[in-house]
Design a protein around this motif. Structure first.
Motif, PDB file in Angstrom:
ATOM      1  N   TRP A  98       7.373 -12.253  14.127  1.00 53.49           N
ATOM      2  CA  TRP A  98       7.145 -11.098  13.259  1.00 53.49           C
ATOM      3  C   TRP A  98       8.209 -10.987  12.174  1.00 53.49           C
ATOM      4  O   TRP A  98       7.945 -10.501  11.083  1.00 53.49           O
ATOM      5  CB  TRP A  98       7.049  -9.812  14.070  1.00 53.49           C
ATOM      6  N   SER A  99       9.427 -11.485  12.439  1.00 52.40           N
ATOM      7  CA  SER A  99      10.451 -11.518  11.392  1.00 52.40           C
ATOM      8  C   SER A  99      10.088 -12.545  10.327  1.00 52.40           C
ATOM      9  O   SER A  99      10.257 -12.307   9.128  1.00 52.40           O
ATOM     10  CB  SER A  99      11.819 -11.859  11.991  1.00 52.40           C
ATOM     11  N   ASP A 128      12.953   4.620  18.646  1.00 49.49           N
ATOM     12  CA  ASP A 128      11.671   5.036  19.200  1.00 49.49           C
ATOM     13  C   ASP A 128      10.709   3.869  19.075  1.00 49.49           C
ATOM     14  O   ASP A 128      10.670   3.202  18.035  1.00 49.49           O
ATOM     15  CB  ASP A 128      11.115   6.245  18.445  1.00 49.49           C
ATOM     16  N   ALA A 129       9.934   3.627  20.125  1.00 50.34           N
ATOM     17  CA  ALA A 129       8.999   2.503  20.142  1.00 50.34           C
ATOM     18  C   ALA A 129       7.590   3.008  20.432  1.00 50.34           C
ATOM     19  O   ALA A 129       7.411   3.943  21.225  1.00 50.34           O
ATOM     20  CB  ALA A 129       9.421   1.488  21.203  1.00 50.34           C
ATOM     21  N   TYR A 130       6.599   2.385  19.786  1.00 48.68           N
ATOM     22  CA  TYR A 130       5.222   2.865  19.879  1.00 48.68           C
ATOM     23  C   TYR A 130       4.262   1.724  20.220  1.00 48.68           C
ATOM     24  O   TYR A 130       4.419   0.595  19.741  1.00 48.68           O
ATOM     25  CB  TYR A 130       4.804   3.507  18.552  1.00 48.68           C
ATOM     26  N   SER A 168      -3.013  -0.950  25.214  1.00 48.83           N
ATOM     27  CA  SER A 168      -2.355  -2.262  25.094  1.00 48.83           C
ATOM     28  C   SER A 168      -1.132  -2.412  25.998  1.00 48.83           C
ATOM     29  O   SER A 168      -0.591  -3.511  26.120  1.00 48.83           O
ATOM     30  CB  SER A 168      -1.920  -2.489  23.636  1.00 48.83           C
ATOM     31  N   LEU A 169      -0.700  -1.322  26.619  1.00 48.88           N
ATOM     32  CA  LEU A 169       0.545  -1.365  27.388  1.00 48.88           C
ATOM     33  C   LEU A 169       0.349  -2.049  28.739  1.00 48.88           C
ATOM     34  O   LEU A 169      -0.531  -1.691  29.522  1.00 48.88           O
ATOM     35  CB  LEU A 169       1.075   0.052  27.611  1.00 48.88           C
ATOM     36  N   PHE A 217       4.308  -3.845  21.526  1.00 44.30           N
ATOM     37  CA  PHE A 217       4.781  -2.705  20.744  1.00 44.30           C
ATOM     38  C   PHE A 217       4.723  -3.075  19.267  1.00 44.30           C
ATOM     39  O   PHE A 217       5.195  -4.146  18.861  1.00 44.30           O
ATOM     40  CB  PHE A 217       6.198  -2.308  21.159  1.00 44.30           C
ATOM     41  N   ASP A 218       4.130  -2.201  18.455  1.00 45.09           N
ATOM     42  CA  ASP A 218       3.888  -2.573  17.062  1.00 45.09           C
ATOM     43  C   ASP A 218       4.545  -1.674  16.030  1.00 45.09           C
ATOM     44  O   ASP A 218       4.303  -1.818  14.832  1.00 45.09           O
ATOM     45  CB  ASP A 218       2.389  -2.665  16.788  1.00 45.09           C
TER      46      ASP A 218
END
Length: 284
Positions: A173-174, A38-40, A45-46, A27-28
């Motif tokens: 990613w953080s 909300d997640a996309y 890629s899922l 999820f990006d």
């Protein structure tokens, strides 16, 4: 390019946990909402098996509910700008994204482009940490920012005059996002590292330790905070509810840390401890 949208409702303490786990499986993009987020993810890629494992893991304890939909095209910059407004802390700190114009009249300005990282100042716990930092002398101090997220607290420490800052987070990613934010704010000499406090193994005795994480992690790492803090140093904690204050205070006192202040916002809390104090009083 088609994206899948997952509208997640969950208990507040699990929002950041779920976002972190979902980012690990592809999820990006995430947008926080009043009831969750909300997640996309790109349709191709899922991995539904991996996603189902996450949902099953937190279904009961997080009171999780999920609604899935399909988005043909997404302009992420436009979506992000719709949901992210600047914030003001104590009429002294102006926190904005790069696409917001500067605002004169504030003592401190922090630019945060958070992407998927936690710590924009909008959440009550980040706001509380910034609020307490403003009250504490950072000049010439060694500061640790544990679980740094976007790096906002480390940046605040730098703007308040800290001369040595150690920042780290467990999420890659953080770390990437935090280092970008350090650059944007002119702190090229600060580098965010990857890992927990036990993996980083800091050797210095810090004058200030900042930890905006969650109750369980704070309890687990309290001994390390205590041993990493210099005598008369301050530990600032948030990421928990007001009802959690007794448990955290009890654990802290077991490691020579005395509570000197607490504050609350929207049922969330922040605690300040001092190492080596014999008397219970606020001295700053």
């Amino acid at each position: 390019m088609e994206y899948l949208e997952f509208k997640i409702r969950c208990l507040e303490p699990y929002r950041e946990i779920l976002m972190a786990e979902m980012s690990e499986i592809g999820f990006d993009a995430f947008l926080e909402t009043e009831t969750g987020f909300d997640a996309y993810i790109e349709t191709a890629s899922l991995n539904r098996t991996e996603l189902e494992i996450i949902f099953q893991k937190y279904s009961r304890e997080a009171s999780l509910s999920v609604r899935e939909g399909l988005l043909p095209k997404v302009n992420w910059n436009e979506e992000w700008e719709k949901h992210y407004e600047p914030i003001i802390v104590e009429n002294k700190v102006y926190v904005r994204a790069a696409f917001h114009p500067p605002q004169p009249g504030f003592e401190y300005e922090i630019i945060i482009n958070p992407k998927m990282s936690f710590g924009t100042g909008h959440h009550a716990t980040t706001y509380l940490m910034l609020q307490v930092q403003l009250e504490l002398d950072h000049k010439g101090k060694k500061v640790m920012d544990a679980g740094s997220g976007t790096g906002i607290l480390a940046i605040m420490a730098g703007k308040l005059g800290a001369t040595e800052i150690l920042a780290f987070d467990i999420d890659a990613w953080s770390v990437e996002n935090g280092n970008e934010n350090f650059q944007i704010n002119g702190f090229e000499d600060i580098t965010m590292h990857t890992g927990t406090i036990r993996q980083i193994k800091p050797h210095a005795c810090f004058d200030i330790i900042l930890a905006n994480i969650n109750k369980n992690v704070l309890l687990d790492e309290m001994e390390v905070y205590g041993s990493s803090l210099a005598d008369n140093g301050h530990l600032l904690l948030s990421g928990f509810y007001e009802t959690d204050i007794p448990d955290l205070s009890k654990k802290a006192t077991e490691h020579g840390l005395v509570p000197i202040k607490h504050c609350t916002r929207d049922n969330w809390a922040a605690l300040v401890f001092k190492k080596g104090m014999k008397d219970f009083h606020q001295d700053w």
